[in-house]
Design a protein around this motif. Structure first.
Motif, PDB file in Angstrom:
ATOM      1  N   LEU A  83       0.835  -1.199   0.000  1.00  0.00           N
ATOM      2  CA  LEU A  83       0.000   0.000   0.000  1.00  0.00           C
ATOM      3  C   LEU A  83       0.875   1.256   0.000  1.00  0.00           C
ATOM      4  O   LEU A  83       0.596   2.215  -0.727  1.00  0.00           O
ATOM      5  CB  LEU A  83      -0.931   0.001   1.216  1.00  0.00           C
ATOM      6  CG  LEU A  83      -1.879   1.187   1.337  1.00  0.00           C
ATOM      7  CD1 LEU A  83      -2.821   1.252   0.142  1.00  0.00           C
ATOM      8  CD2 LEU A  83      -2.658   1.108   2.637  1.00  0.00           C
ATOM      9  N   ILE A  88      -1.927   0.229  -3.706  1.00  0.00           N
ATOM     10  CA  ILE A  88      -2.841  -0.891  -3.978  1.00  0.00           C
ATOM     11  C   ILE A  88      -3.069  -1.661  -2.681  1.00  0.00           C
ATOM     12  O   ILE A  88      -2.128  -1.975  -1.955  1.00  0.00           O
ATOM     13  CB  ILE A  88      -2.253  -1.824  -5.057  1.00  0.00           C
ATOM     14  CG1 ILE A  88      -2.126  -1.068  -6.376  1.00  0.00           C
ATOM     15  CG2 ILE A  88      -3.094  -3.076  -5.228  1.00  0.00           C
ATOM     16  CD1 ILE A  88      -1.410  -1.852  -7.452  1.00  0.00           C
ATOM     17  N   TYR A  89      -4.353  -1.988  -2.420  1.00  0.00           N
ATOM     18  CA  TYR A  89      -4.689  -2.780  -1.245  1.00  0.00           C
ATOM     19  C   TYR A  89      -4.406  -4.254  -1.516  1.00  0.00           C
ATOM     20  O   TYR A  89      -4.867  -4.806  -2.511  1.00  0.00           O
ATOM     21  CB  TYR A  89      -6.170  -2.637  -0.881  1.00  0.00           C
ATOM     22  CG  TYR A  89      -6.579  -1.246  -0.485  1.00  0.00           C
ATOM     23  CD1 TYR A  89      -6.019  -0.635   0.621  1.00  0.00           C
ATOM     24  CD2 TYR A  89      -7.531  -0.556  -1.221  1.00  0.00           C
ATOM     25  CE1 TYR A  89      -6.393   0.643   0.986  1.00  0.00           C
ATOM     26  CE2 TYR A  89      -7.912   0.721  -0.863  1.00  0.00           C
ATOM     27  CZ  TYR A  89      -7.342   1.314   0.244  1.00  0.00           C
ATOM     28  OH  TYR A  89      -7.711   2.578   0.603  1.00  0.00           O
ATOM     29  N   CYS A  90      -3.656  -4.889  -0.622  1.00  0.00           N
ATOM     30  CA  CYS A  90      -3.415  -6.333  -0.739  1.00  0.00           C
ATOM     31  C   CYS A  90      -4.550  -7.070  -0.037  1.00  0.00           C
ATOM     32  O   CYS A  90      -5.394  -6.439   0.597  1.00  0.00           O
ATOM     33  CB  CYS A  90      -2.053  -6.691  -0.138  1.00  0.00           C
ATOM     34  SG  CYS A  90      -2.001  -6.665   1.667  1.00  0.00           S
ATOM     35  N   SER A 161      -8.656  -9.071  -4.082  1.00  0.00           N
ATOM     36  CA  SER A 161      -7.707  -7.948  -4.132  1.00  0.00           C
ATOM     37  C   SER A 161      -7.981  -7.029  -5.301  1.00  0.00           C
ATOM     38  O   SER A 161      -7.928  -5.804  -5.171  1.00  0.00           O
ATOM     39  CB  SER A 161      -6.278  -8.470  -4.239  1.00  0.00           C
ATOM     40  OG  SER A 161      -5.946  -9.191  -3.092  1.00  0.00           O
ATOM     41  N   ARG A 164     -11.402  -5.076  -4.760  1.00  0.00           N
ATOM     42  CA  ARG A 164     -11.380  -4.029  -3.733  1.00  0.00           C
ATOM     43  C   ARG A 164     -10.577  -2.807  -4.176  1.00  0.00           C
ATOM     44  O   ARG A 164     -10.667  -1.756  -3.550  1.00  0.00           O
ATOM     45  CB  ARG A 164     -10.884  -4.586  -2.402  1.00  0.00           C
ATOM     46  CG  ARG A 164      -9.410  -4.843  -2.334  1.00  0.00           C
ATOM     47  CD  ARG A 164      -8.974  -5.622  -1.118  1.00  0.00           C
ATOM     48  NE  ARG A 164      -9.543  -5.169   0.109  1.00  0.00           N
ATOM     49  CZ  ARG A 164      -8.960  -5.275   1.293  1.00  0.00           C
ATOM     50  NH1 ARG A 164      -7.779  -5.823   1.390  1.00  0.00           N
ATOM     51  NH2 ARG A 164      -9.541  -4.831   2.370  1.00  0.00           N
ATOM     52  N   ASN A 165      -9.788  -2.920  -5.234  1.00  0.00           N
ATOM     53  CA  ASN A 165      -9.032  -1.799  -5.740  1.00  0.00           C
ATOM     54  C   ASN A 165      -9.716  -1.101  -6.911  1.00  0.00           C
ATOM     55  O   ASN A 165      -9.205  -0.087  -7.413  1.00  0.00           O
ATOM     56  CB  ASN A 165      -7.626  -2.256  -6.165  1.00  0.00           C
ATOM     57  CG  ASN A 165      -6.738  -2.470  -4.967  1.00  0.00           C
ATOM     58  OD1 ASN A 165      -6.326  -1.525  -4.319  1.00  0.00           O
ATOM     59  ND2 ASN A 165      -6.451  -3.738  -4.656  1.00  0.00           N
ATOM     60  N   SER A 170     -15.275  -0.526  -4.076  1.00  0.00           N
ATOM     61  CA  SER A 170     -14.735   0.292  -2.991  1.00  0.00           C
ATOM     62  C   SER A 170     -15.347  -0.081  -1.629  1.00  0.00           C
ATOM     63  O   SER A 170     -14.760   0.231  -0.591  1.00  0.00           O
ATOM     64  CB  SER A 170     -14.960   1.780  -3.288  1.00  0.00           C
ATOM     65  OG  SER A 170     -16.338   2.062  -3.368  1.00  0.00           O
ATOM     66  N   ALA A 173     -12.872  -2.106   0.205  1.00  0.00           N
ATOM     67  CA  ALA A 173     -11.607  -1.449   0.592  1.00  0.00           C
ATOM     68  C   ALA A 173     -11.673  -1.048   2.053  1.00  0.00           C
ATOM     69  O   ALA A 173     -12.732  -0.681   2.562  1.00  0.00           O
ATOM     70  CB  ALA A 173     -11.358  -0.230  -0.270  1.00  0.00           C
TER      71      ALA A 173
END
Length: 174
Positions: A83, A88-90, A161, A164-165, A170, A173
């Protein structure tokens, strides 16, 4: 005088023949017979459940720590490197906030922070109960996952993953 040896004659020195089966000319004979080893004594119920109980104690301790030290306040925990470097959200992003909310009984906030983590908490709980029941009964816990199961789990986490990105995901996220 009689030339035959007397019955009390001393034994002849040197190797003496050993009574037994005749030699087999290089082929091994039957294996030696040993008495079977005694079966190990069954472990007590307390000893059988010690490992699952210790694992539960560690998990409860971890949740207690995360429940006490709020991850929503900056500086308590390190930031996710993915991040920080990419934005980017893992699949694990929001996991500590999820655990904090879960420890406080706020299931909605826990799902909002990381739904995959909450599913993982539930899966752990089910597997732990199964492990404890089987350990108490003296049976081992066997979970034989095939490679296809691991690939499916990896695919689900990858899709989680990616979604959520994206703008339409969203809600997933943290």
């Amino acid at each position: 005088m009689d030339a035959s040896p007397s019955p009390a004659a001393p034994p002849v020195p040197g190797p003496q023949p050993v009574p037994g089966p005749p030699p087999t000319h290089g082929h091994p004979g039957p294996p030696p017979v040993h008495p079977p080893a005694p079966a190990p004594a069954p472990a007590s119920r307390l000893r059988r459940i010690a490992t699952p109980a210790a694992v539960l104690a560690v998990v409860v301790g971890a949740f207690a720590y995360v429940g006490t030290v709020d991850p929503n306040e900056p500086g308590h925990y390190p930031v996710c490197p993915l991040l920080r470097l990419t934005g980017i959200y893992c699949p694990g992003c929001g996991g500590l906030r999820s655990a904090h909310a879960f420890a406080h009984g706020d299931l909605v906030a826990a799902l909002g922070s990381n739904a995959a983590a909450v599913i993982g908490y539930a899966a752990f709980a089910v597997l732990w109960v199964l492990w404890m029941v089987r350990a108490a009964a003296g049976r081992p816990l066997r979970i034989d996952l095939k490679p296809v199961h691991w690939w499916a789990l990896g695919t689900v986490l990858l899709v989680f993953s990616v979604v959520r990105n994206l703008p339409f995901g969203s809600a997933l996220a943290p």
